[in-house]
Design an enzyme around this catalytic site. Structure first.
Site, PDB file in Angstrom:
ATOM      1  N   ARG A 120      47.618  40.042  -5.929  1.00 54.95           N
ATOM      2  CA  ARG A 120      46.324  39.530  -5.499  1.00 54.95           C
ATOM      3  C   ARG A 120      45.454  39.127  -6.685  1.00 54.95           C
ATOM      4  NH1 ARG A 120      44.490  40.849  -0.910  1.00 54.95           N
ATOM      5  NH2 ARG A 120      45.184  43.010  -0.952  1.00 54.95           N
ATOM      6  N   TYR A 121      45.483  39.957  -7.729  1.00 55.06           N
ATOM      7  CA  TYR A 121      44.670  39.699  -8.919  1.00 55.06           C
ATOM      8  C   TYR A 121      45.554  39.044  -9.976  1.00 55.06           C
ATOM      9  CZ  TYR A 121      41.692  43.288  -6.736  1.00 55.06           C
ATOM     10  OH  TYR A 121      40.917  44.004  -5.876  1.00 55.06           O
ATOM     11  N   ARG A 124      47.463  41.793 -12.507  1.00 53.28           N
ATOM     12  CA  ARG A 124      48.079  43.054 -12.109  1.00 53.28           C
ATOM     13  C   ARG A 124      48.667  42.965 -10.709  1.00 53.28           C
ATOM     14  NH1 ARG A 124      42.690  42.959 -11.863  1.00 53.28           N
ATOM     15  NH2 ARG A 124      41.498  44.295 -10.484  1.00 53.28           N
ATOM     16  N   CYS A 133      56.259  59.044   2.633  1.00 56.07           N
ATOM     17  CA  CYS A 133      55.350  59.953   1.939  1.00 56.07           C
ATOM     18  C   CYS A 133      55.738  61.382   2.295  1.00 56.07           C
ATOM     19  CB  CYS A 133      53.906  59.715   2.385  1.00 56.07           C
ATOM     20  SG  CYS A 133      53.208  58.150   1.854  1.00 56.07           S
ATOM     21  N   CYS A 137      48.816  60.381   6.309  1.00 60.71           N
ATOM     22  CA  CYS A 137      47.381  60.354   6.578  1.00 60.71           C
ATOM     23  C   CYS A 137      47.165  59.486   7.811  1.00 60.71           C
ATOM     24  CB  CYS A 137      46.633  59.728   5.404  1.00 60.71           C
ATOM     25  SG  CYS A 137      47.082  60.419   3.800  1.00 60.71           S
ATOM     26  N   CYS A 140      46.123  55.772   7.404  1.00 58.69           N
ATOM     27  CA  CYS A 140      46.922  55.030   6.409  1.00 58.69           C
ATOM     28  C   CYS A 140      46.713  53.518   6.541  1.00 58.69           C
ATOM     29  CB  CYS A 140      48.390  55.360   6.574  1.00 58.69           C
ATOM     30  SG  CYS A 140      49.450  54.419   5.445  1.00 58.69           S
ATOM     31  N   ARG A 142      48.510  51.315   5.285  1.00 58.60           N
ATOM     32  CA  ARG A 142      49.811  50.643   5.322  1.00 58.60           C
ATOM     33  C   ARG A 142      50.696  51.177   6.453  1.00 58.60           C
ATOM     34  NH1 ARG A 142      50.170  51.025  -0.392  1.00 58.60           N
ATOM     35  NH2 ARG A 142      48.498  49.493  -0.560  1.00 58.60           N
ATOM     36  N   ASP A 301      39.455  51.474   5.489  1.00 58.05           N
ATOM     37  CA  ASP A 301      39.899  50.139   5.902  1.00 58.05           C
ATOM     38  C   ASP A 301      39.888  50.012   7.421  1.00 58.05           C
ATOM     39  OD1 ASP A 301      40.363  49.192   3.323  1.00 58.05           O
ATOM     40  OD2 ASP A 301      42.398  50.015   3.272  1.00 58.05           O
ATOM     41  N   ASP A 338      37.540  47.303   0.477  1.00 60.83           N
ATOM     42  CA  ASP A 338      38.613  46.335   0.302  1.00 60.83           C
ATOM     43  C   ASP A 338      38.304  45.221   1.303  1.00 60.83           C
ATOM     44  OD1 ASP A 338      41.113  45.412  -0.776  1.00 60.83           O
ATOM     45  OD2 ASP A 338      41.650  47.524  -1.031  1.00 60.83           O
ATOM     46  N   LYS A 345      39.080  44.584  -3.874  1.00 63.11           N
ATOM     47  CA  LYS A 345      38.066  45.635  -3.894  1.00 63.11           C
ATOM     48  C   LYS A 345      36.715  45.078  -4.307  1.00 63.11           C
ATOM     49  CE  LYS A 345      41.641  48.948  -5.027  1.00 63.11           C
ATOM     50  NZ  LYS A 345      42.737  47.972  -5.100  1.00 63.11           N
TER      51      LYS A 345
HETATM   52  C1  LIG Z   1      43.900  48.227  -5.603  1.00 63.36           C
HETATM   53  C2  LIG Z   1      44.805  47.169  -5.958  1.00 63.36           C
HETATM   54  C3  LIG Z   1      45.102  46.890  -7.295  1.00 63.36           C
HETATM   55  C4  LIG Z   1      44.501  47.676  -8.433  1.00 63.36           C
HETATM   56  O1  LIG Z   1      43.107  47.483  -8.485  1.00 63.36           O
HETATM   57  P1  LIG Z   1      42.232  48.171  -9.622  1.00 63.36           P
HETATM   58  O2  LIG Z   1      40.815  47.825  -9.273  1.00 63.36           O
HETATM   59  O3  LIG Z   1      42.691  47.582 -10.928  1.00 63.36           O
HETATM   60  O4  LIG Z   1      42.498  49.641  -9.566  1.00 63.36           O
HETATM   61  C5  LIG Z   1      45.962  45.865  -7.573  1.00 63.36           C
HETATM   62  N1  LIG Z   1      46.510  45.122  -6.598  1.00 63.36           N
HETATM   63  C6  LIG Z   1      46.230  45.333  -5.307  1.00 63.36           C
HETATM   64  C7  LIG Z   1      46.846  44.467  -4.276  1.00 63.36           C
HETATM   65  C8  LIG Z   1      45.385  46.373  -4.928  1.00 63.36           C
HETATM   66  O5  LIG Z   1      45.121  46.606  -3.637  1.00 63.36           O
END
Ligand SMILES: *Cc1c(COP(=O)(O)O)cnc(C)c1O
Length: 385
Positions: A120-121, A124, A133, A137, A140, A142, A301, A338, A345
């Site tokens: 998404r980002y 990362r 798990c 929870c 959850c 997911r 969520d 989210d 986020k």
């Molecule tokens: C939470 C998340 C991350 C990590 O986010 P940070 O703000 O860096 O902790 C990376 N990818 C996805 C899809 C996420 O949901």
């Protein structure tokens, strides 16, 4: 000065398992084998409410129920509103879906370049390595794939995922999650981490896990010895209520911290579990004592069947406002939502800016007192470059 109550990290073992010897108790395989997964097993130990009984009977095709003996022992038998029960035992409300709720509230499936890899980002990725798990929870995010009972399956494409990470040099951070990766054997986990660690542009690996809380016995010296070879490695744990921080959990977290692993906590704001300043304050103080830095406080969520566990957003703002200034800055998590459908986020903060104009800003502090910070004054025209 307020009096500080002594903070305790009690053990609740053996609790409902009085006949179990300590060797078995401390063996994570025994804990996994003896998880509470059926109505019958639940009712051997506690009296269920009608809402819980119906929930257990009707929720089984959505998200399995499983509770480790270690975690089950935290349940207060006498308290129908026990915060552990609300997180672990299904309730009939789970079968009701609010129109705003979704099966994939964070829009993960639409952000997967390779099955199992959520990108998404730009820099990362979230790597989903398992659908299991130690315990489940009820809220959850997911649940569409986790626990193996629903129709949708997580089908991580291992080789394609590693090749994607190797080719995309803009990815510097991999978050290993699932499910819970610490359920894998040390060897299997090491194969994943070492392959990621060998990719030159990956600077940083982290694991999101609730195992230290559900199954502290799994945090063995061997596991810690393996993990510490792959620094910088961070771990994000998930604790929602101070009761979850028992002596066993504190010791497990201590082993991880001693292995040089920085730890953060991600908790979810849940109605009837931790939706008060008082509980959150006790939680974050205990986390710091376990060398864990509160990282995120998530608004729950919009997962299907979660209305009874969700709070208003003003509740979250109230919690943060009750912490900021009133306790250690290190103890304060960032409250985030989210973005429903896939926004990532988004931080939510109390508003401390009372007025913002050309002259400057008027701010309020944690006590409600106001302060003015003036903008730099305009330079005379003759001095302008
Ligand atoms: C939470 C998340 C991350 C990590 O986010 P940070 O703000 O860096 O902790 C990376 N990818 C996805 C899809 C996420 O949901």
């Amino acid at each position: 000065m307020p009096n500080i109550e002594p903070t305790t990290f009690p053990s609740y073992a053996p609790g409902f398992w009085p006949d179990t010897d300590s060797d078995h108790w401390q063996d994570y395989r025994w804990q996994l084998k003896n998880r509470v997964t059926s109505l019958k097993a639940l009712e051997q130990h506690i009296d269920l409410s009608e809402e819980e009984r119906a929930g257990v009977l009707l929720s089984g095709n959505k998200l399995a129920m499983a509770i480790t003996p270690h975690f089950f022992n935290l349940i207060d038998k006498e308290d129908p509103n026990c915060p552990i029960r609300r997180q672990m035992i299904p309730r009939i409300e789970e079968t009701l879906t609010d129109p705003a709720e979704m099966s994939d509230p964070c829009g993960e499936d639409s952000h997967m370049p390779v099955p199992g890899l959520v990108h998404r980002y730009p820099d990362r990725v979230l790597f989903l390595v398992t659908d299991r798990c130690a315990a489940y929870c009820r809220y959850c995010t997911r649940s569409r794939v986790v626990s193996g009972v629903s129709d949708q399956k997580l089908e991580t494409q291992w080789e394609a995922a590693f090749e994607y990470l190797e080719k995309n040099e803009g990815i510097r951070d991999v978050l290993i999650s699932g499910g819970d990766a610490l359920l894998f054997s040390d060897n299997r986990l090491e194969r994943i981490i070492s392959r990621l660690h060998a990719i030159p542009h990956i600077q940083f690996i982290r694991i999101g896990t609730r195992i230290p809380v559900f199954l502290p016995q799994r945090i063995t010296d061997d596991l810690c010895k393996m993990l510490k070879k792959y620094h910088p490695l961070f771990i994000s744990i998930h604790v929602n209520h101070p009761r979850e921080l028992t002596s066993e959990v504190r010791d497990a977290l201590g082993r991880l911290a001693d292995a040089g692993i920085p730890m953060g906590n991600q908790s979810v704001l849940l109605q009837g579990v931790n939706d008060s300043v008082e509980i959150q304050k006790e939680l974050v103080h205990k986390l710091l004592m376990c060398r864990v830095r509160p990282y995120y406080l998530y608004q729950c969520d919009l997962i299907e069947g979660s209305a009874h566990l969700r709070t208003s957003i003003s509740k979250g703002i109230e919690v943060i406002e009750g912490l900021r200034g009133h306790t250690t800055g290190y103890a304060i998590p960032q409250y985030v939502i989210d973005g429903p459908g896939g926004g990532g986020k988004i931080p939510i903060n109390p508003d401390y800016v009372v007025k913002n104009d050309e002259a400057g800003v008027t701010l309020r502090n944690y006590e409600g007192k106001q302060f003015h910070y003036p903008n730099p004054s305009q330079l005379p025209a003759s001095l302008k470059g």
